[in-house]
Design a protein around this motif. Structure first.
Motif, PDB file in Angstrom:
ATOM      1  N   GLU A 174      -1.550   3.832   6.452  1.00 37.16           N
ATOM      2  CA  GLU A 174      -2.187   4.959   5.766  1.00 37.16           C
ATOM      3  C   GLU A 174      -2.571   6.075   6.730  1.00 37.16           C
ATOM      4  O   GLU A 174      -2.369   7.258   6.451  1.00 37.16           O
ATOM      5  N   SER A 230       4.427  -2.055   4.864  1.00 36.60           N
ATOM      6  CA  SER A 230       3.490  -1.655   3.815  1.00 36.60           C
ATOM      7  C   SER A 230       4.197  -1.205   2.537  1.00 36.60           C
ATOM      8  O   SER A 230       3.578  -0.640   1.647  1.00 36.60           O
ATOM      9  N   ALA A 236      -2.152  -2.218   6.513  1.00 34.66           N
ATOM     10  CA  ALA A 236      -2.223  -1.175   5.486  1.00 34.66           C
ATOM     11  C   ALA A 236      -2.961   0.060   6.000  1.00 34.66           C
ATOM     12  O   ALA A 236      -2.545   1.198   5.747  1.00 34.66           O
ATOM     13  N   THR A 237      -4.043  -0.147   6.737  1.00 35.57           N
ATOM     14  CA  THR A 237      -4.798   0.980   7.280  1.00 35.57           C
ATOM     15  C   THR A 237      -3.992   1.727   8.340  1.00 35.57           C
ATOM     16  O   THR A 237      -3.990   2.963   8.383  1.00 35.57           O
ATOM     17  N   SER A 271       0.804  -1.224   0.000  1.00 34.68           N
ATOM     18  CA  SER A 271       0.000   0.000   0.000  1.00 34.68           C
ATOM     19  C   SER A 271       0.839   1.278   0.000  1.00 34.68           C
ATOM     20  O   SER A 271       0.366   2.334  -0.421  1.00 34.68           O
ATOM     21  N   MET A 272       2.081   1.203   0.473  1.00 28.35           N
ATOM     22  CA  MET A 272       2.948   2.384   0.510  1.00 28.35           C
ATOM     23  C   MET A 272       4.145   2.240  -0.439  1.00 28.35           C
ATOM     24  O   MET A 272       5.099   3.014  -0.347  1.00 28.35           O
ATOM     25  N   ARG A 276      -1.357   6.424   9.825  1.00 30.51           N
ATOM     26  CA  ARG A 276      -0.268   6.658  10.782  1.00 30.51           C
ATOM     27  C   ARG A 276      -0.746   6.359  12.203  1.00 30.51           C
ATOM     28  O   ARG A 276      -0.514   7.128  13.139  1.00 30.51           O
TER      29      ARG A 276
END
Length: 549
Positions: free
Chosen positions: A481, A157, A477-478, A117-118, A483
């Motif tokens: 996203e 991530s 992932a959340t 995701s990152m 932090r």
């Protein structure tokens, strides 16, 4: 089947439905997601893709959902699809598809939870960043736990992360610190605005031991600065290291001055048209970008302001290639947010390039009363005080367990108890229990082997545990996203609860006088998968996963 795989199947079935109905597939999203319904009777997963796309396609959402359901039901691993309300898809997997996740987790091992995701982002994550004038205090300790956990989560991530500690060995605070060391060495009272506490006496004594003639030097305070500041910073590094927090870069503000980076930053901002002079001082027009007033970069006497160093440091990071800059600041830095964001925009960067996270206060309590201040520091509770009171694992877990924008109380009695009410004990005990089951099985010759029958994992408690395990990559992932490392801790507690319920209702190992059945082996795979995910979750928080408790 993972939620991500199911989401891909939902999108594929939606595309098939669009084509069958002659609808424009261009309105479909590039990706979609599925969620666990609150009521388990509604199925394993739910999707609102029909509601999202029907209006754009000019059709009725429930009618579209019915066509999607027809295509999705024919997909391997999907047992049934029900339509709810105006067009929600409630999806039930067959037992084999649901049970496959245990094998995937065991095969992935420490990599389970990693996601992309990152990917493609280079992140500079700065935290703690206390000047070397005393031990790391309780606020810095919170950032040491949260920042280090966030760095781990971002890396999991797919981001390339550099953790950074920014400090300044000059300025008024250091002057006051070194004056305090000199006064201690001379046996004089602490000077006004100085630092007190036994740690000052200890460092002063060490400086004298290293340089016996220091008090006779031409400028003894400068001598104390050279040695004492380094001793203090070495101690800070050692304390953080013992806490499990490590930095890739230690950046000294002095480097900005020595390399002429403040002048370079002003030159860049001047070229962009955002600098002006007034009454002999140099200002950055931050009000253009939402700040409440313009900020001085250089005083009328020619001295640089702290904000000028902030600008130079920001530009230095951007020129090192970072596209995401995350600053983790203490509760007393709320006023910095507006000016820092305005400065970022003045350099021409888009919103989101720089993020500022503000941490709130931490209190240490015992028996409902505040724990008294540190004996050594004299005025504050330090990292070592917290570790001495509750241990590294409990401190790191609890400090990362709460949203950083909320104040918290660290309850010494709770965090040192071996009770389920103690969150870190509850999660670590769940991991130790999984390890015990696997260890006991091996002693009796019951091991996972090369495969299992995933269709046998059909008990409601097994299904609940499988769903919880499947969520882990999305939780990571959340957390990356948003932090928010606390999401990992809360997930770990929910997973531990699901495992304890499974362990209570589903016997894993056969009794000594029984034969090992395929159900036993399938459950042992499920235990092994749970062990992996609990260890991975605790690892992201920098907390150990004990094999025995």
């Amino acid at each position: 089947m993972t939620p991500e795989t199911l989401a891909e199947k939902v999108l594929s079935a939606t595309r098939d439905a669009f084509e069958a109905l002659g609808l424009d597939t261009a309105v479909l999203p590039a990706a979609t997601a599925v969620e666990r319904p609150r009521d388990p009777s509604h199925g394993d997963y739910a999707s609102n893709i029909a509601l999202q796309t029907a209006k754009k396609a000019g059709t009725n959402p429930r009618a579209l959902a019915e066509r999607i359901a027809e295509h999705l039901t024919s997909t391997d691993g999907v047992a049934k699809v029900d339509i709810a309300g105006p067009g929600f898809l409630n999806i039930t997997l067959d037992a084999a598809a649901a049970g496959e996740i245990a094998g995937k987790i065991v095969a992935a091992g420490p990599a389970y939870g990693d996601n992309g995701s990152m990917s493609g982002h280079e992140v500079n994550l700065e935290f703690v960043s206390a000047n070397p004038t005393g031990p790391v205090h309780v606020g810095g300790t919170r950032w040491a736990a949260v920042g280090d956990a966030l760095a781990r989560i971002l890396r999991a991530s797919g981001a390339k992360v550099t953790s950074e500690y920014y400090f300044n060995d000059a300025g008024s605070q250091i002057d006051n610190f070194t004056a305090s060391l000199l006064a201690s060495a001379k046996g004089e009272p602490t000077p006004e605005n100085g630092y007190g506490g036994p740690y000052i006496d200890e460092i002063a004594a060490e400086v004298v031991a290293r340089r016996p003639a220091i008090l006779d030097a031409e400028d003894p305070q400068e001598e104390f600065r050279q040695v004492g500041v380094q001793l203090m910073f070495d101690e800070i590094k050692a304390d953080l290291d013992s806490f499990g927090t490590h930095f890739d870069v230690y950046f000294n503000e002095k480097e900005l001055h020595d390399k002429g980076e403040l002048d370079a930053a002003v030159a860049r901002l001047t070229a962009l048209g955002h600098i002006y002079e007034s009454e002999g001082a140099v200002f950055l027009r931050t009000t253009t970008f939402g700040d409440d007033k313009d900020r001085a970069l250089k005083k009328s006497n020619g001295e640089w302001t702290y904000f000028a160093a902030d600008c130079a440091y920001y530009l230095d990071k951007r020129e090192r290639g970072f596209d995401k800059l995350v600053f983790m600041l203490g509760a007393d830095h709320h006023g910095y947010v507006g000016r820092m964001q305005a400065m970022s925009r003045a350099f021409g960067d888009e919103p989101g390039t720089m993020e500022i996270l503000i941490g709130q206060l931490v209190n240490l309590v015992r028996d409902g009363k505040p724990v008294r201040m540190s004996k050594r520091a004299g005025t504050v509770i330090t990292l070592n005080d917290i570790v001495e009171a509750v241990g590294v694992d409990a401190a790191r877990y609890t400090l990362a367990r709460y949203s950083s924008d909320s104040p918290i109380d660290l309850d010494v009695n709770l965090l040192t108890s071996h009770k389920n009410e103690n969150p870190v004990y509850y999660v670590q005990y769940a991991h130790a229990r999984t390890a015990s089951v696997i260890r006991n099985g091996a002693e009796r010759g019951v091991e996972t082997g090369d495969s299992y029958d995933p269709a046998l994992l059909s008990h409601p408690r097994e299904s609940d545990l499988l769903k919880a395990l499947a969520e882990f990559p999305a939780v990571v992932a959340t957390a990356a996203e948003l932090r928010e490392p606390h999401r990992i801790a809360r997930y770990a507690e929910e997973l531990a609860a699901a495992y304890h319920r499974f362990y209570h209702d589903c016997r894993v190992l056969p009794f000594p006088d029984e034969e090992t059945t395929p159900v036993n082996l399938a459950r042992l795979w499920l235990v092994a998968a749970t062990r992996t995910v609990l260890a991975n979750a605790l690892g992201l928080l920098g907390v150990t996963a004990p094999e025995q408790m």
